[in-house]
Design a protein around this motif. Structure first.
Motif, PDB file in Angstrom:
ATOM      1  N   PHE A   1     -11.052  -4.044   9.945  1.00 47.64           N
ATOM      2  CA  PHE A   1     -11.577  -4.653  11.164  1.00 47.64           C
ATOM      3  C   PHE A   1     -12.505  -5.828  10.909  1.00 47.64           C
ATOM      4  O   PHE A   1     -12.968  -6.461  11.861  1.00 47.64           O
ATOM      5  CB  PHE A   1     -12.290  -3.591  12.019  1.00 47.64           C
ATOM      6  CG  PHE A   1     -11.329  -2.726  12.781  1.00 47.64           C
ATOM      7  CD1 PHE A   1     -11.113  -1.415  12.425  1.00 47.64           C
ATOM      8  CD2 PHE A   1     -10.617  -3.248  13.850  1.00 47.64           C
ATOM      9  CE1 PHE A   1     -10.200  -0.626  13.111  1.00 47.64           C
ATOM     10  CE2 PHE A   1      -9.712  -2.469  14.554  1.00 47.64           C
ATOM     11  CZ  PHE A   1      -9.506  -1.158  14.172  1.00 47.64           C
ATOM     12  N   THR A   2     -12.812  -6.102   9.639  1.00 46.26           N
ATOM     13  CA  THR A   2     -13.598  -7.303   9.358  1.00 46.26           C
ATOM     14  C   THR A   2     -12.723  -8.444   8.849  1.00 46.26           C
ATOM     15  O   THR A   2     -13.211  -9.533   8.580  1.00 46.26           O
ATOM     16  CB  THR A   2     -14.710  -7.021   8.333  1.00 46.26           C
ATOM     17  OG1 THR A   2     -14.157  -6.364   7.200  1.00 46.26           O
ATOM     18  CG2 THR A   2     -15.800  -6.150   8.937  1.00 46.26           C
ATOM     19  N   LEU A   3     -11.409  -8.174   8.720  1.00 48.02           N
ATOM     20  CA  LEU A   3     -10.490  -9.260   8.375  1.00 48.02           C
ATOM     21  C   LEU A   3     -10.333 -10.168   9.591  1.00 48.02           C
ATOM     22  O   LEU A   3     -10.337  -9.692  10.727  1.00 48.02           O
ATOM     23  CB  LEU A   3      -9.121  -8.689   7.996  1.00 48.02           C
ATOM     24  CG  LEU A   3      -9.051  -7.823   6.738  1.00 48.02           C
ATOM     25  CD1 LEU A   3      -7.665  -7.206   6.608  1.00 48.02           C
ATOM     26  CD2 LEU A   3      -9.381  -8.635   5.501  1.00 48.02           C
TER      27      LEU A   3
ATOM     28  N   LEU B   1     -16.059   2.051  14.950  1.00 45.68           N
ATOM     29  CA  LEU B   1     -16.035   2.815  13.703  1.00 45.68           C
ATOM     30  C   LEU B   1     -17.356   3.548  13.523  1.00 45.68           C
ATOM     31  O   LEU B   1     -18.422   2.954  13.545  1.00 45.68           O
ATOM     32  CB  LEU B   1     -15.797   1.880  12.510  1.00 45.68           C
ATOM     33  CG  LEU B   1     -14.382   1.932  11.945  1.00 45.68           C
ATOM     34  CD1 LEU B   1     -13.400   1.345  12.926  1.00 45.68           C
ATOM     35  CD2 LEU B   1     -14.307   1.205  10.626  1.00 45.68           C
ATOM     36  N   GLN B   2     -17.249   4.850  13.388  1.00 46.84           N
ATOM     37  CA  GLN B   2     -18.464   5.664  13.268  1.00 46.84           C
ATOM     38  C   GLN B   2     -18.994   5.657  11.836  1.00 46.84           C
ATOM     39  O   GLN B   2     -18.258   5.483  10.907  1.00 46.84           O
ATOM     40  CB  GLN B   2     -18.144   7.107  13.710  1.00 46.84           C
ATOM     41  CG  GLN B   2     -17.557   7.204  15.119  1.00 46.84           C
ATOM     42  CD  GLN B   2     -18.481   6.678  16.189  1.00 46.84           C
ATOM     43  OE1 GLN B   2     -19.705   6.688  16.014  1.00 46.84           O
ATOM     44  NE2 GLN B   2     -17.938   6.205  17.291  1.00 46.84           N
TER      45      GLN B   2
ATOM     46  N   ASP C   1     -12.546   4.912   5.888  1.00 46.90           N
ATOM     47  CA  ASP C   1     -13.383   3.936   5.186  1.00 46.90           C
ATOM     48  C   ASP C   1     -12.691   2.577   5.077  1.00 46.90           C
ATOM     49  O   ASP C   1     -13.342   1.526   5.133  1.00 46.90           O
ATOM     50  CB  ASP C   1     -13.727   4.455   3.783  1.00 46.90           C
ATOM     51  CG  ASP C   1     -14.735   5.597   3.835  1.00 46.90           C
ATOM     52  OD1 ASP C   1     -14.998   6.217   2.785  1.00 46.90           O
ATOM     53  OD2 ASP C   1     -15.252   5.875   4.939  1.00 46.90           O
ATOM     54  N   GLU C   2     -11.370   2.592   4.903  1.00 49.17           N
ATOM     55  CA  GLU C   2     -10.621   1.338   4.782  1.00 49.17           C
ATOM     56  C   GLU C   2     -10.726   0.508   6.058  1.00 49.17           C
ATOM     57  O   GLU C   2     -10.550  -0.715   6.033  1.00 49.17           O
ATOM     58  CB  GLU C   2      -9.148   1.661   4.510  1.00 49.17           C
ATOM     59  CG  GLU C   2      -8.439   0.638   3.640  1.00 49.17           C
ATOM     60  CD  GLU C   2      -6.966   1.007   3.423  1.00 49.17           C
ATOM     61  OE1 GLU C   2      -6.696   2.161   3.054  1.00 49.17           O
ATOM     62  OE2 GLU C   2      -6.116   0.124   3.631  1.00 49.17           O
ATOM     63  N   GLY C   3     -11.030   1.171   7.166  1.00 55.19           N
ATOM     64  CA  GLY C   3     -11.193   0.461   8.434  1.00 55.19           C
ATOM     65  C   GLY C   3     -12.323  -0.551   8.389  1.00 55.19           C
ATOM     66  O   GLY C   3     -12.301  -1.555   9.112  1.00 55.19           O
ATOM     67  N   TYR C   4     -13.324  -0.293   7.542  1.00 56.31           N
ATOM     68  CA  TYR C   4     -14.433  -1.237   7.399  1.00 56.31           C
ATOM     69  C   TYR C   4     -13.966  -2.573   6.834  1.00 56.31           C
ATOM     70  O   TYR C   4     -14.604  -3.609   7.030  1.00 56.31           O
ATOM     71  CB  TYR C   4     -15.523  -0.645   6.488  1.00 56.31           C
ATOM     72  CG  TYR C   4     -16.397   0.356   7.193  1.00 56.31           C
ATOM     73  CD1 TYR C   4     -15.931   1.642   7.462  1.00 56.31           C
ATOM     74  CD2 TYR C   4     -17.682   0.026   7.609  1.00 56.31           C
ATOM     75  CE1 TYR C   4     -16.715   2.561   8.128  1.00 56.31           C
ATOM     76  CE2 TYR C   4     -18.485   0.945   8.270  1.00 56.31           C
ATOM     77  CZ  TYR C   4     -17.994   2.210   8.524  1.00 56.31           C
ATOM     78  OH  TYR C   4     -18.773   3.113   9.192  1.00 56.31           O
ATOM     79  N   LEU C   5     -12.874  -2.555   6.107  1.00 54.66           N
ATOM     80  CA  LEU C   5     -12.277  -3.809   5.644  1.00 54.66           C
ATOM     81  C   LEU C   5     -11.297  -4.338   6.683  1.00 54.66           C
ATOM     82  O   LEU C   5     -11.315  -5.522   7.037  1.00 54.66           O
ATOM     83  CB  LEU C   5     -11.563  -3.584   4.304  1.00 54.66           C
ATOM     84  CG  LEU C   5     -10.815  -4.788   3.724  1.00 54.66           C
ATOM     85  CD1 LEU C   5     -11.727  -5.983   3.513  1.00 54.66           C
ATOM     86  CD2 LEU C   5     -10.116  -4.419   2.415  1.00 54.66           C
TER      87      LEU C   5
ATOM     88  N   ALA D   1       0.832  -1.217   0.000  1.00 55.16           N
ATOM     89  CA  ALA D   1       0.000   0.000   0.000  1.00 55.16           C
ATOM     90  C   ALA D   1       0.864   1.262   0.000  1.00 55.16           C
ATOM     91  O   ALA D   1       0.480   2.287  -0.562  1.00 55.16           O
ATOM     92  CB  ALA D   1      -0.921   0.001   1.220  1.00 55.16           C
TER      93      ALA D   1
END
Lengths: 268, 230
Positions: free
Chosen positions: A86-88, A267-268, A80-84, A12
Motif C-alpha cells: 500500500f505504499t507503492l 492496516l492494523q 506485513d507485506e501490505g505495508y509495502l 512471488a
C-alpha cells in the motif's frame, strides 16, 4: 505499473506452483509412458498407482491453487507485506487487477495441467493393445462438431469458473478485513466466501435460463434423449448463459473489491 | 507550499479515539522527531501520511496534494515490521524497488547491502531480525525521497545496530528532504533532531525547534519528554 504488479506477483507464486506443476507433470508423463511397452500385464502393475497419482494431483492442484490464492492475497494486502503493497505508487485498481491477472495466469496453467492429467488418466487406463482403438474413438468423437463444441464449452466454463473463484476469494478477503472487523478476519473471510457463493446461487436462479426449474427440465429432457448429438446441443444451451453469468459476476466482484480497497483500507 | 500539511485529523479504532483534531505542518530540510509514549498515535499518524489508513476525517496534504500515488512516490516509509516476503532475496527486492520507485538508487542500495556482508541471493527470511531491519533501512534510505517516514527504527535492536541505523540515516539524509522519525527512545536520538513534535491526547502538544526548546526549558529533550509524560 500494472505490468510490474503482474510481474512481481507471478514471481512471488512461482516457487510453490512451479514445484506442484512439475510433480503433476511427472505423474502425467509417467502414466502415459507406462504404456510404452506392448505387455498388458506389466503395464497393469503400475497403471493403478499412476492413475491414482494423477487423480490426487488434480485434487491437490485445485485445492492448492484456491488456498494459496486466498493466502497470497491476504498476506500481500493485509499482512506485513501490505505495508509495502500500500505504499507503492500504484492505484488500488491496478493492484487488484494486476494481482487478478497474475493469479489468472497461474489458474490457466493449472487448468491446462488438470486437462493433461485427465487425459493421462483416460489414456493411462487403456491397455497398450487397445491403443489404436482408443485413438480411433477419439478421432470419431472429435469429428462430431456438436460434441467437440460441447467439450470446448465445458472446458472454457471450467476455466472461467477458476477466474470467478479468484474474484470471489479477493472479495471475501477484502470484506473480511474491513476496518470495522478487528478480529477473526480469517473466519470472517470464510463466512463471506460462502455467503457470496450462496448469494450468487440465489441470484443465478432468478435468470430464467439458469433457474432450478429450467435446469431440472433440461436434465430430464437430456436423460430421455437417445441421441448423443441432441444431448450435447441441449448441454450447450445451458453452458452458454452460464459463461456469461460467470463473466458478469467476476467483473462485479473485482469492481467491488477495488472500491473497498480504495476507500476502506486500514492496516492494523 | 509546505511539505506536509495536516488539518483537523481524526481517527478512531472502534470506540477509542487515537487522533482528535490533530494539526501539523512540516517543511523541507528538517529532521523531525515525532515523540510520545506508546499508544499516543505516532504510528497511526505515520500510516495515514503514507496511505496505509484511509478511514480518517480531516485533511492530509503532501506537497499540496492529498495522499495518493503522487505522495507515495515521494515518501519513503520504514514501518515497525519487516514487509519483505520471507522467500524474497536481496536481488529480487532491489528489482522490485527499482521497478516501482523512479527515485530508487539501485547502486547505492547494492553497495549498502554489501557493506552488511550479505549475499545478494540470500533469502530475507533466513536473516536475523536485526539484519532484516538494517536491510529494510538500506532500501528505504536508498531512495531520493522528499519525505522519509521512519517508524520506531531503533526499537528492539541492539546498541551496535542502533548506531548503524543512526549513521545510515544521517549519512543518506540530504537538505532537499525531510525525515519524520518516531521514537520513545529519545535519549539515543535527540542529537540528530532539528525539530520535536510531541503528541498528547490525540493532538500536537508541542511543535518546536529542539535548540529553542532546550534553551527555553534548560532541559535536554529526553528530560523534557519525561517531564511532559510523567
Amino acid at each position: 505499473m500494472l505490468g510490474k504488479v503482474i510481474k512481481h506477483d507471478l514471481r512471488a507464486c512461482s516457487p510453490l506452483y512451479g514445484v506442484a506443476c512439475v510433480i503433476s507433470l511427472i505423474f502425467a508423463l509417467a502414466a502415459v509412458l507406462n504404456r510404452s511397452g506392448n505387455n498388458d500385464f506389466s503395464y497393469l502393475r503400475t497403471a493403478p498407482f499412476l492413475i491414482t497419482g494423477c487423480t490426487v494431483a488434480i485434487l491437490v492442484l485445485v485445492i492448492l491453487f484456491l488456498v494459496h490464492t486466498a493466502l497470497r492475497y491476504q498476506r500481500s494486502m493485509y499482512g506485513d507485506e501490505g505495508y509495502l503493497t500500500f505504499t507503492l505508487p500504484v492505484r488500488a485498481t491496478e493492484l487488484i487487477v494486476g494481482k487478478f491477472i497474475a493469479a489468472a495466469v497461474w489458474g490457466f496453467i493449472i487448468w491446462l495441467l488438470c486437462g493433461l492429467l485427465c487425459f493421462s488418466i483416460l489414456y493411462g487406463a487403456v491397455a497398450p493393445s487397445a491403443t489404436e482403438q482408443f485413438w480411433n474413438e477419439v478421432r470419431n468423437v472429435w469429428a462430431m462438431a456438436d460434441i467437440r463444441n460441447t467439450l470446448l464449452l465445458v472446458a472454457t466454463t471450467l476455466l472461467l469458473g477458476i477466474l470467478e473463484q479468484i474474484a470471489v476469494i479477493y472479495l471475501a478477503v477484502t470484506l473480511g478485513h474491513l476496518p470495522c472487523f478487528r478480529r477473526a478476519n480469517g473466519i470472517l473471510t470464510l463466512v463471506f466466501y460462502f455467503g457470496i457463493t450462496f448469494a450468487e446461487g440465489k441470484i443465478t436462479e432468478l435468470i430464467p435460463m439458469l433457474s432450478q426449474d429450467a435446469l431440472e427440465s433440461s436434465l430430464n429432457y437430456m436423460i430421455d434423449l437417445v441421441d448423443v448429438l441432441a444431448f450435447s446441443r441441449e448441454l450447450q444451451s445451458f453452458f452458454l448463459p452460464s459463461m456469461v453469468a460467470i463473466l458478469c459476476f467476476t467483473v462485479i466482484y473485482l469492481v467491488i473489491s477495488g472500491i473497498l480497497v480504495k476507500k476502506y483500507t486500514s492496516l492494523q | 507550499m509546505s511539505l506536509l500539511e495536516i488539518k483537523n485529523l481524526e481517527h478512531r479504532y472502534g470506540n477509542h479515539t487515537v487522533l482528535a483534531g490533530l494539526h501539523l505542518t512540516l517543511e523541507e530540510g528538517e529532521i523531525i522527531g515525532l515523540l510520545g509514549p506508546n499508544g499516543v498515535g505516532k504510528t497511526t499518524l505515520m500510516k495515514i501520511i503514507c496511505g496505509l489508513i484511509q478511514t480518517y476525517d480531516g485533511s492530509v496534504l503532501v506537497n499540496g496534494a492529498p495522499v495518493g500515488i503522487g505522495s507515495k512516490s515521494i515518501i519513503s516509509y520504514l514501518p515497525e515490521r519487516t514487509y519483505f516476503r520471507k522467500s524474497e532475496n536481496i536481488r529480487s527486492a532491489i528489482g522490485m524497488f527499482r521497478d516501482f520507485y523512479a527515485d530508487f538508487d539501485e547502486k547505492k542500495a547494492m553497495e549498502m547491502a554489501m557493506d552488511l556482508n550479505l549475499d545478494s541471493k540470500q533469502k530475507i527470511g533466513t536473516m536475523s531480525k536485526g539484519m532484516q531491519e538494517k536491510l529494510q533501512l538500506v532500501f528505504v534510505m536508498s531512495r531520493r525521497a522528499k519525505l522519509f517516514v521512519l517508524d520506531e527504527p531503533l526499537g528492539g535492536v541492539d546498541p551496535a545496530t542502533r548506531d548503524y541505523i543512526l549513521h545510515t540515516i544521517l549519512s543518506q539524509y540530504t537538505e532537499n528532504s525531510s525525515i519524520l522519525l518516531s521514537t520513545h527512545l529519545v535519549h539515543d536520538v535527540e542529537q540528530i533532531f532539528d525539530r520535536a513534535v510531541f503528541l498528547k491526547n490525540g493532538r500536537v502538544f508541542l511543535n518546536e525547534q529542539v535548540d529553542i526548546l532546550r534553551a527555553e526549558t534548560g532541559m535536554s529533550l529526553d528530560q523534557y519528554f519525561r517531564e511532559v509524560y510523567r
